[in-house]
Design a protein around this motif. Structure first.
Motif, PDB file in Angstrom:
ATOM      1  N   GLU A 142       0.837  -1.197   0.000  1.00 29.79           N
ATOM      2  CA  GLU A 142       0.000   0.000   0.000  1.00 29.79           C
ATOM      3  C   GLU A 142       0.871   1.245   0.000  1.00 29.79           C
ATOM      4  O   GLU A 142       2.085   1.184   0.195  1.00 29.79           O
ATOM      5  N   THR A 143       0.218   2.366  -0.210  1.00 31.55           N
ATOM      6  CA  THR A 143       0.887   3.657  -0.099  1.00 31.55           C
ATOM      7  C   THR A 143       0.459   4.271   1.225  1.00 31.55           C
ATOM      8  O   THR A 143      -0.727   4.295   1.547  1.00 31.55           O
ATOM      9  N   ARG A 144       1.440   4.732   2.006  1.00 35.75           N
ATOM     10  CA  ARG A 144       1.123   5.299   3.319  1.00 35.75           C
ATOM     11  C   ARG A 144       1.612   6.743   3.409  1.00 35.75           C
ATOM     12  O   ARG A 144       2.644   7.104   2.842  1.00 35.75           O
ATOM     13  N   SER A 203      -2.680   4.647   6.082  1.00 32.15           N
ATOM     14  CA  SER A 203      -2.839   4.109   4.738  1.00 32.15           C
ATOM     15  C   SER A 203      -3.528   5.119   3.837  1.00 32.15           C
ATOM     16  O   SER A 203      -4.507   5.747   4.220  1.00 32.15           O
ATOM     17  N   MET A 204      -2.987   5.313   2.627  1.00 26.34           N
ATOM     18  CA  MET A 204      -3.567   6.263   1.680  1.00 26.34           C
ATOM     19  C   MET A 204      -4.353   5.489   0.627  1.00 26.34           C
ATOM     20  O   MET A 204      -5.485   5.792   0.311  1.00 26.34           O
ATOM     21  N   ARG A 205      -3.719   4.474   0.036  1.00 28.28           N
ATOM     22  CA  ARG A 205      -4.459   3.606  -0.890  1.00 28.28           C
ATOM     23  C   ARG A 205      -3.750   2.267  -0.988  1.00 28.28           C
ATOM     24  O   ARG A 205      -2.533   2.163  -0.856  1.00 28.28           O
ATOM     25  N   SER A 206      -4.557   1.229  -1.225  1.00 25.82           N
ATOM     26  CA  SER A 206      -3.993  -0.110  -1.334  1.00 25.82           C
ATOM     27  C   SER A 206      -3.631  -0.388  -2.783  1.00 25.82           C
ATOM     28  O   SER A 206      -3.925   0.402  -3.680  1.00 25.82           O
ATOM     29  N   ASP A 258      -6.434  -0.253  -5.209  1.00 28.36           N
ATOM     30  CA  ASP A 258      -6.953   1.053  -5.601  1.00 28.36           C
ATOM     31  C   ASP A 258      -5.976   1.816  -6.495  1.00 28.36           C
ATOM     32  O   ASP A 258      -6.246   2.927  -6.916  1.00 28.36           O
ATOM     33  N   ALA A 259      -4.820   1.211  -6.756  1.00 33.36           N
ATOM     34  CA  ALA A 259      -3.797   1.918  -7.524  1.00 33.36           C
ATOM     35  C   ALA A 259      -4.345   2.269  -8.904  1.00 33.36           C
ATOM     36  O   ALA A 259      -5.141   1.535  -9.478  1.00 33.36           O
ATOM     37  N   HIS A 260      -3.912   3.419  -9.416  1.00 33.28           N
ATOM     38  CA  HIS A 260      -4.342   3.861 -10.743  1.00 33.28           C
ATOM     39  C   HIS A 260      -3.822   2.916 -11.822  1.00 33.28           C
ATOM     40  O   HIS A 260      -2.750   2.365 -11.704  1.00 33.28           O
TER      41      HIS A 260
END
Lengths: 485, 487
Positions: free
Chosen positions: A251-253, A264-267, A270-272
């Motif tokens: 994920e992005t944190r 957590s910002m997105r898993s 959810d990545a583009h």
């Protein structure tokens, strides 16, 4: 900080550095920071219909320079791609970047983490891309505002190999990379203003494991200190998860410096999907080898080369050379000071290095100042060292003079003259002081003559005290010895 | 002097303008009057710039009076509504840009204006140049001046109809997969798509950047040469424009056909060609032989890959090019958006028409991870093979001769529910864009129901001179291009 010794940390860094080109990457707008919102834009910046990007050659040259400075391969053929995503501050709905054929690959950087020996970190690639605008939310109710001034700022994305094994190494990598960019005068390296931004990819694994662990990407790291803190936090978080029998989620944190934690910002799910494809508005970039050679021939001296020169030609220690080349400003300060000492005919690089790294840096650190903010100019620092070398003042007096210089500024020669601190080297003047001291301390004179020669130090001290430190200690020594003889 | 100056070509008018037998202002007024009368039927123009045209005509007259005019000075033309024109609304045939007034001028229009051409207005077009019938315009369908129940072709249908109906001496169009040549063929006019990069794309609203190219739509090949001369050339504002000198097209216009080898690709005469088109083209081939050209059978085996390749690549680029229409900085914005996502999605859902949405979805799909290699990458490879096919043919011949379209203009609404049938109307023009080559369509006859038929000449890269002189030689010997619809 202490980390569970059973685990190994693996870190790779992605750095975005804004280049100091005169104009923006794809149009003629000035590339400046801090102007009033939406005043530095044109139809190209604002993504209007029908307008086209035109590549800034200065940016290409800066990218080549940077690539050469990290021993990278400069690709003679590289391609721009579009990275597609919707965001209010991305006016075209895509970012022009480089994807499968970047301008630089296979570079390396040597870092000097404190208390560790030199270490190589691979640089996977450097590619050129364009910065986006900024969305403004603060103080606005029911809406967001968009400032497009930053759109079109040229960026280099510099991607390291996952070669770092601690937050200290990550910090050292960033410091070295920033120093190189500053030496090259391509980026001012200001993390707070966002001209040098870093995302960290962090994972942990058991020592000896061959596979990497699942990594997370840390964002919003606006200082080297925050990068290091965020990594340490993340390493502990991941170890805790594994120790509890769970698995780390890719994920992005987002780092929150105020709370010293991340969220957590997105898993990964959810990545583009950025739908990269070659940018049809810009032909592939072809670079002649002769052009690369030209740039190579005009590269400035870089930190590692300079450190080596300081060691080879000036006899400095590896440590001192490293400290003095940590930044362009530091190096130039030292070189100016050393030049003044040399011109005064008292060449002594070691003494100069010592004064800069110990006295000056000590005081600067204590006062939270950077070298470029030093109240003592490099020229005056050099003059001070020259005064010591010529015997005009003793090391002890020099520290006093340095104190005056640091607090109030000024030329050390003038301070010495005004405050009457010049070392007394006139033997007749010292002679009378010696005679007086000998007359006032008959007991000690007896002891010395009786064989207790270590009492000499006491007598020297008395003479120095009487001359308020200005007498040349070597002369005092020999005169005393003669008379006690 | 003239009972109706609107029937004349540029070269005919230029002489009278130069001799001051007619003023540009009078000429412009004649056209404006005719537009007022006929445009409501044909719908060729979206915007008429009456004040701008009269002002420009007066300037042109002053220059002509001072004997400073060139061949285009004072000549009234129409401009496809995707060229950005400073302070004149530029809609691209879309609700999305129904209110867009550019603060800058496209390179093409600024060069034409600098050469003295007078812009009457902005011509209708398929929305964002996506269409082959001019039925996707937000501003209504354009009708074919030869038969008002039929389509004029697209996407430059408004420009084609304007020239055909005498609503402009000439017009400027753009061609991504046939959008100049196909409507030129269906309305009985001349239209040239130059080599990719010959004409600057700066200020042209992008559909598919690697394929889009602007060109003139005219009554004659000679007029096309005059306009292209002013339009062509390197532009520092377009990195894909070719930096090579523009030859003097007029100087080589009378080079003739003697000794030229013209290839006839067999694949263009296989199935799908209407009998009327086939027999008219057959006659035209004989005419070319009579004029001294040698016809050589050639093969372009990748011809049938044109449509699938194009409908991967063009929508891919379009899906990205059209991302900027988000309702934030210009153009259509939905009412009362709830949040940013709602603003994006509703502005786009309401601002774009269905063909545009279809292509955005198609393009998004072929670029998506997991599909990229199978579609986009493969299409790029086929595109290279198509270009190689042409390259091989041009080692044997100087030009290629083909029909421009498989059939004449179809009825309005006939294919609107069948996009694939619609896409197939560009089957003979699309490969030329994929290969980046120059090609011209010229009138070469009529069907039994009196609809125009076009012939396409394809040239080597940058050989606009070659196709213009061949077309001119044919037009010197025939009179198909002089026929006009009765309105």
């Amino acid at each position: 900080m202490p980390i569970d010794p059973h685990y190994e940390t693996v870190i790779g860094l992605e750095v975005h550095s804004q280049l100091r080109t005169k104009s923006k990457i794809f149009c003629g707008c000035p590339n400046i920071f801090g102007a009033e919102a939406n005043t530095q834009i044109c139809p190209v910046c604002a993504g209007f219909p029908g307008v086209l990007p035109v590549m800034n050659r200065e940016m290409v040259n800066m990218a080549i320079k940077t690539g050469l400075a990290i021993n990278g391969t400069i690709n003679n053929f590289s391609v721009f791609s579009r990275k597609n995503y919707f965001y209010p501050d991305s006016p075209t709905g895509y970012q022009i970047s480089q994807y499968d054929l970047p301008i630089v690959e296979h570079g390396e950087l040597f870092i000097n983490p404190e208390g560790q020996s030199k270490k190589r970190v691979g640089v996977t690639r450097i590619h050129m891309e364009v910065d986006a605008g900024k969305s403004l939310h603060e103080g606005i109710v029911g809406a967001s505002w968009v400032d497009l001034n930053r759109v079109g700022t040229p960026l280099l994305e510099i991607v390291s190999e996952p070669d770092m094994r601690s937050s200290e190494e990550a910090g050292a990598y960033l410091k070295k990379l920033r120093a190189i960019l500053r030496f090259l005068e391509v980026c001012d390296g200001n993390m707070e203003e966002g001209s040098f931004r870093c995302d960290a990819n962090v994972s942990v694994r058991h020592y000896g494991a061959e596979e990497f662990g699942t990594r997370t990407e840390l964002k919003n790291l606006n200082s080297i200190r925050n990068v290091m803190r965020a990594i340490d936090y993340e390493v502990e978080r991941q170890i805790d998860i594994i120790e509890n029998g769970d698995t780390v989620v890719q994920e992005t944190r987002l780092w929150d410096a105020n709370n010293n934690s991340s969220r957590s910002m997105r898993s990964k799910e959810d990545a583009h999907d950025y739908r990269y494809f070659p940018e049809p508005d810009l032909p592939p970039l072809t670079i002649e080898q002769s052009h690369i050679d030209d740039i190579r021939a005009r590269l400035p001296e870089l930190p590692d080369d300079m450190a080596k020169r300081f060691q080879d030609e000036m006899g400095l220690s590896e440590y001192d050379a490293g400290v003095l080349t940590a930044s362009k400003e530091m190096a130039s300060y030292f070189e100016i000071a050393n030049q003044v000492v040399t011109v005064a005919g008292k060449k002594n690089a070691k003494a100069t290095a010592n004064w800069v790294t110990v006295e000056l840096l000590g005081r600067l650190n204590k006062n939270g100042l950077e070298i470029e903010e030093s109240p003592v100019s490099a020229t005056n620092m050099g003059k001070l060292v020259a005064l010591i070398q010529s015997g005009d003042i003793s090391g002890k007096i020099a520290k006093q003079v340095f104190g005056f210089m640091f607090d109030d500024g000024g030329d050390p020669e003038q301070i010495v003259k005004e405050k009457g601190l010049k070392q007394v080297t006139d033997s007749s003047a010292i002679n009378s002081e010696v005679d007086q001291v000998l007359a006032a301390h008959p007991e000690q004179v007896e002891q010395y003559r009786g064989g207790k020669t270590q009492i000499l130090g006491f007598l020297v001290g008395k003479v120095m005290q009487a001359t308020r430190g200005k007498a040349n200690p070597a002369m005092v020594n020999s005169l005393l010895k003669d008379k006690l003889g | 002097m003239f009972s109706d100056p609107t029937v004349l070509s540029i070269s005919q008018l230029a002489e009278s303008l130069k001799k001051r037998q007619i003023s540009s202002e009078d000429l412009v007024n004649s056209f404006l009057e005719r537009i007022e009368r006929i445009n409501p039927e044909v719908n060729a123009y979206i915007t008429i710039d009456r004040a701008g045209a009269i002002k420009a005509a007066q300037d042109a007259d002053n220059r002509l009076d001072a004997k400073q005019g060139g061949p285009l000075t004072g000549v009234p033309i129409g401009v496809k509504d995707l060229f950005c024109t400073k302070e004149v609304r530029t809609t691209c045939g879309s609700r999305m840009l129904h209110n867009f007034i550019p603060p800058y001028e496209s390179t093409v229009t600024s060069r034409l204006k600098a050469a003295g051409a007078v812009m009457l207005g902005k011509t209708n077009m398929d929305e964002f140049a996506m269409g082959s019938s001019n039925e996707t315009s937000f501003f209504g369908v354009v009708k074919n001046p030869w038969d008002l129940t039929r389509i004029p072709g697209g996407s430059s249908g408004g420009s084609a109809a304007a020239v055909s109906a005498g609503l402009g001496v000439a017009a400027i169009g753009t061609d991504t997969g046939g959008s100049i040549r196909q409507p030129a063929a269906l309305t009985g006019i001349t239209g040239i798509k130059p080599t990719y990069g010959r004409v600057s794309r700066f200020g042209m609203v992008a559909f598919a950047s690697s394929l889009d190219q602007a060109g003139p739509m005219t009554k004659t090949a000679e007029d096309a040469a005059l306009l292209l001369q002013a339009m062509a050339g390197h532009d520092p504002k377009d990195a894909t424009s070719i930096d090579s000198p523009v030859p003097d097209y007029m100087a080589s216009l009378n080079d003739g056909l003697k000794g030229r080898k013209i290839g006839v690709p067999e694949e263009y005469f296989a199935t799908g060609l209407s009998t009327d088109v086939a027999s008219v083209i057959e006659e035209a081939k004989k005419q070319f032989q009579d004029l001294g050209a040698e016809l050589v059978p050639v093969s372009l085996p990748t011809t049938k890959q044109a449509i699938p390749t194009y409908y991967v690549l063009a929508p891919a680029e379009a899906s990205s090019n059209l991302a900027r229409y988000d309702g934030i900085r210009f153009g259509y914005r939905c009412e009362n958006p709830q949040d940013i996502k709602d603003l994006f999605t509703r502005s786009r859902a309401e601002g774009f028409g269905s063909e545009v949405k279809r292509r955005i979805m198609l393009g998004t799909y072929v670029l998506s991870s997991g599909y990229y290699d199978a579609y986009y990458l493969k299409a790029q490879k086929v595109r290279r093979m198509i270009a190689d096919d042409f390259k091989a043919a041009f080692t044997k011949v100087d030009l290629l001769l083909t029909p421009t379209t498989p059939d004449t203009a179809f009825k309005l609404g006939a294919k609107t529910d069948d996009p694939v049938q619609m896409y197939l109307s560009d089957i003979f023009t699309i490969n030329v864009n994929l290969a980046g080559l120059p090609a011209i369509s010229i009138p070469c006859g009529f069907s039994r129901d009196n609809l125009p038929i076009g012939l396409q000449l394809i040239g080597r890269p940058l050989d606009e001179s070659g196709i213009l002189s061949a077309a001119h030689a044919y037009q010197q010997a025939t009179e198909w291009h002089t026929r006009k619809p009765v309105l």
